[in-house]
Write a protein that holds these residues in place. Structure first.
Motif, PDB file in Angstrom:
ATOM      1  N   PHE A 112      12.509 -18.977 -12.596  1.00 19.06           N
ATOM      2  CA  PHE A 112      12.471 -17.911 -11.358  1.00 19.06           C
ATOM      3  C   PHE A 112      11.246 -17.675 -10.779  1.00 19.06           C
ATOM      4  N   VAL A 113      11.341 -17.459  -9.784  1.00 24.23           N
ATOM      5  CA  VAL A 113       9.877 -17.190  -9.035  1.00 24.23           C
ATOM      6  C   VAL A 113      10.126 -15.757  -8.372  1.00 24.23           C
ATOM      7  N   ASP A 114       8.879 -14.875  -8.889  1.00 22.24           N
ATOM      8  CA  ASP A 114       8.916 -13.492  -8.709  1.00 22.24           C
ATOM      9  C   ASP A 114       7.990 -13.085  -7.633  1.00 22.24           C
ATOM     10  N   ALA A 115       8.250 -12.849  -6.621  1.00 19.49           N
ATOM     11  CA  ALA A 115       7.290 -12.757  -5.410  1.00 19.49           C
ATOM     12  C   ALA A 115       6.447 -11.607  -5.061  1.00 19.49           C
ATOM     13  N   HIS A 116       6.534 -10.619  -5.964  1.00 21.87           N
ATOM     14  CA  HIS A 116       5.988  -9.254  -5.701  1.00 21.87           C
ATOM     15  C   HIS A 116       5.933  -8.442  -6.912  1.00 21.87           C
ATOM     16  N   VAL A 117       4.907  -8.696  -7.993  1.00 21.35           N
ATOM     17  CA  VAL A 117       4.815  -7.734  -8.966  1.00 21.35           C
ATOM     18  C   VAL A 117       3.545  -6.997  -8.969  1.00 21.35           C
ATOM     19  N   HIS A 118       3.471  -6.157 -10.173  1.00 27.44           N
ATOM     20  CA  HIS A 118       2.000  -5.473 -10.550  1.00 27.44           C
ATOM     21  C   HIS A 118       1.989  -5.528 -11.939  1.00 27.44           C
ATOM     22  N   SER A 138      13.278  -1.972  -7.528  1.00 26.69           N
ATOM     23  CA  SER A 138      12.504  -0.721  -7.072  1.00 26.69           C
ATOM     24  C   SER A 138      12.932   0.108  -6.096  1.00 26.69           C
ATOM     25  N   ASN A 139      13.781  -0.543  -5.084  1.00 24.59           N
ATOM     26  CA  ASN A 139      14.045   0.131  -3.850  1.00 24.59           C
ATOM     27  C   ASN A 139      15.119   1.295  -4.221  1.00 24.59           C
ATOM     28  N   ALA A 191      12.042 -10.065  -5.618  1.00 28.99           N
ATOM     29  CA  ALA A 191      10.854  -9.685  -6.605  1.00 28.99           C
ATOM     30  C   ALA A 191      11.403  -8.507  -7.335  1.00 28.99           C
ATOM     31  N   THR A 192      10.941  -8.596  -8.469  1.00 28.29           N
ATOM     32  CA  THR A 192      11.054  -7.438  -9.637  1.00 28.29           C
ATOM     33  C   THR A 192      10.483  -6.182  -9.076  1.00 28.29           C
ATOM     34  N   GLY A 195       9.828  -1.663  -9.799  1.00 29.76           N
ATOM     35  CA  GLY A 195      11.167  -2.048 -10.475  1.00 29.76           C
ATOM     36  C   GLY A 195      11.413  -1.773 -11.950  1.00 29.76           C
ATOM     37  N   SER A 196      12.653  -1.685 -12.193  1.00 29.64           N
ATOM     38  CA  SER A 196      12.636  -0.908 -13.527  1.00 29.64           C
ATOM     39  C   SER A 196      13.411  -2.054 -14.583  1.00 29.64           C
ATOM     40  N   SER A 197      12.912  -3.391 -14.229  1.00 29.55           N
ATOM     41  CA  SER A 197      13.348  -4.781 -15.052  1.00 29.55           C
ATOM     42  C   SER A 197      12.324  -5.579 -14.853  1.00 29.55           C
TER      43      SER A 197
END
Length: 429
Positions: free
Chosen positions: A70-76, A293-294, A317-318, A323-325
């Motif tokens: 999996f590729v997650d395109a927006h995280v912190h 997140s939304n 993205a998570t 995002g909660s997961s």
């Protein structure tokens, strides 16, 4: 020379976009995949591949599903420790939870510990690549890249730049934002599997002068990605209007400073004006859908069907930790639920595509990751489609692959992740 590996199972590859044709027609399922030298050497029939690679170490996964990691395109990643913090709108949530946590990343040891924890957690959920915001501290970028490099992992990250509307200790300046970002870019970009993203957090936390400096840096290094946030919440948009009264819209606060382009990643993009949609499509920028997140922060419902129909480049993205997961399976489930609320439910093939090829396309890396095909980098996840009693009793009634996959998308978690491979090396399972 390292031994080749032959994995048997239901190997899922995408031959096209399931948003541009019948979803089932965009997918090919094979019996096996061969990994060699950190790449996918071949995909095909199990007997044919066994004959062609007689020395390969064989693992038979039976009915399990083998697909690209999996590729997650927006995280912190710095928000790992405060994920699932209760009950705030975006701006209050930043002030109450995010900014206090990010202050800690001036300490290299703390940053290194969270980077390792984050990459452990995401690998357990089958995520092999992500694009992360760091903090304003160069130490946070060094920690993340160093940890990813030690794992042979393909990641994207950048120093978050903020010179206003943030607490003291989390603000840089126009000069330090430019100088530190450039130094980090020169240190890490293109090293092994690491890529740098120029990272203004979002318009409210950067002065026009800082945005201009980030635009200048991007113009000097156009091969880099640029990541930021756009039109996440309606009260955020009103805040932007008050800070940039001469701007045509939120996107214009980036566009007018050289921060709109095809290698731009615009997180959330929920409440877009018609002009913004048109300009984003014209430059072929990437919009990053962050469904958990939304809903968690109450931002709104992303228009997947409308934007896809106009040909936008979209990733999934998570958005850890808004995002909660950490799970891309849970993220796919949330994307399905938002599609339902929009009146356009997404097919299982579309959800898996968004979490693999779609996000890789958003990162301009779909020539290397996001699919199972000869020559691609060997980042894989093996999913058990009967990982819990509840999922197993549903999937055993399935009439086809998609009916078998869907319960895992909707109810699956890290227990569904049987194995993960990063760069041809098994890291879990």
């Amino acid at each position: 020379m390292a031994q080749d590996t032959l994995l048997k199972g239901r190997v899922l590859s995408f031959t096209g976009s399931p948003f541009e044709a019948e979803p089932e027609d965009a997918v090919q399922v094979n019996e096996a995949v061969v990994l060699s030298g950190g790449r996918i050497a071949a995909v095909g029939g199990a007997q044919d591949l066994a004959r062609a690679h007689p020395g390969a170490e064989v693992t038979d996964h039976g009915e399990k599903l083998i697909l690209a990691g999996f590729v997650d395109a927006h995280v912190h990643y710095p928000q790992t420790a405060m994920i699932a913090s209760w009950g705030k709108r975006l701006i209050d949530w930043l002030n109450s939870y995010t900014f206090p946590e990010e202050m800690k990343f001036a300490a290299p040891d703390y940053a290194a510990g969270i980077a390792a924890r984050y990459l452990d957690l995401t690998a357990a959920h089958g995520t092999t690549t992500m694009c992360s915001f760091c903090t304003i501290h160069p130490e946070s970028v060094d920690a993340f890249f160093a940890e990813a490099q030690s794992r042979g992992q393909r990641v994207v990250a950048g120093k978050t730049c903020m010179d206003r509307n943030a607490p003291e200790g989390l603000r840089d300046t126009v000069r330090t934002a430019y100088d530190q970002s450039k130094a980090l870019l020169q240190k890490w970009h293109g090293v092994d599997r690491l890529s740098y993203a120029i990272t203004p957090r979002f318009s409210p936390t950067s002065t026009p002068e800082q945005l201009e400096a980030m635009g200048a840096l991007w113009a000097e290094h156009p091969d880099c990605l640029m990541q930021t946030h756009l039109s996440e919440q309606t009260d955020e948009i009103e805040w932007v209007r008050s800070l940039f009264p001469s701007a045509r819209d939120y996107l214009d606060t980036y566009e007018s400073f050289g921060l709109l382009g095809g290698r731009g990643l615009y997180g959330h993009a929920i409440h877009l004006e018609p002009r913004e949609r048109d300009r984003l499509r014209e430059v072929d920028a990437a919009l990053i859908h962050c469904p958990t997140s939304n809903t968690f922060i109450g931002s709104g419902l992303f228009d997947m069907a409308g934007l896809m129909s106009r040909g936008h480049r979209i990733g999934l993205a998570t958005d850890t930790g808004g995002g909660s997961s950490f799970s891309m399976l849970r993220t796919m489930a949330a994307a399905y639920e938002i599609g339902q609320l929009r009146g356009v439910p997404l097919h299982s093939a579309q959800l898996l595509w968004l979490a693999t090829v779609g996000s890789a396309r958003a990162l301009r890396m779909d020539d290397a990751i996001g699919n199972v095909a000869a020559g691609m980098e060997a980042d894989l996840v093996v999913l058990d489609l009967a990982s819990t009693p509840a999922i197993a009793q549903r999937s055993e009634r399935a009439q086809d692959l998609w009916e078998a996959v869907f319960p895992t998308i909707m109810m699956g978690d890290d227990r569904a992740v049987a194995e993960v491979w990063i760069g041809g090396r098994r890291v879990t399972g």
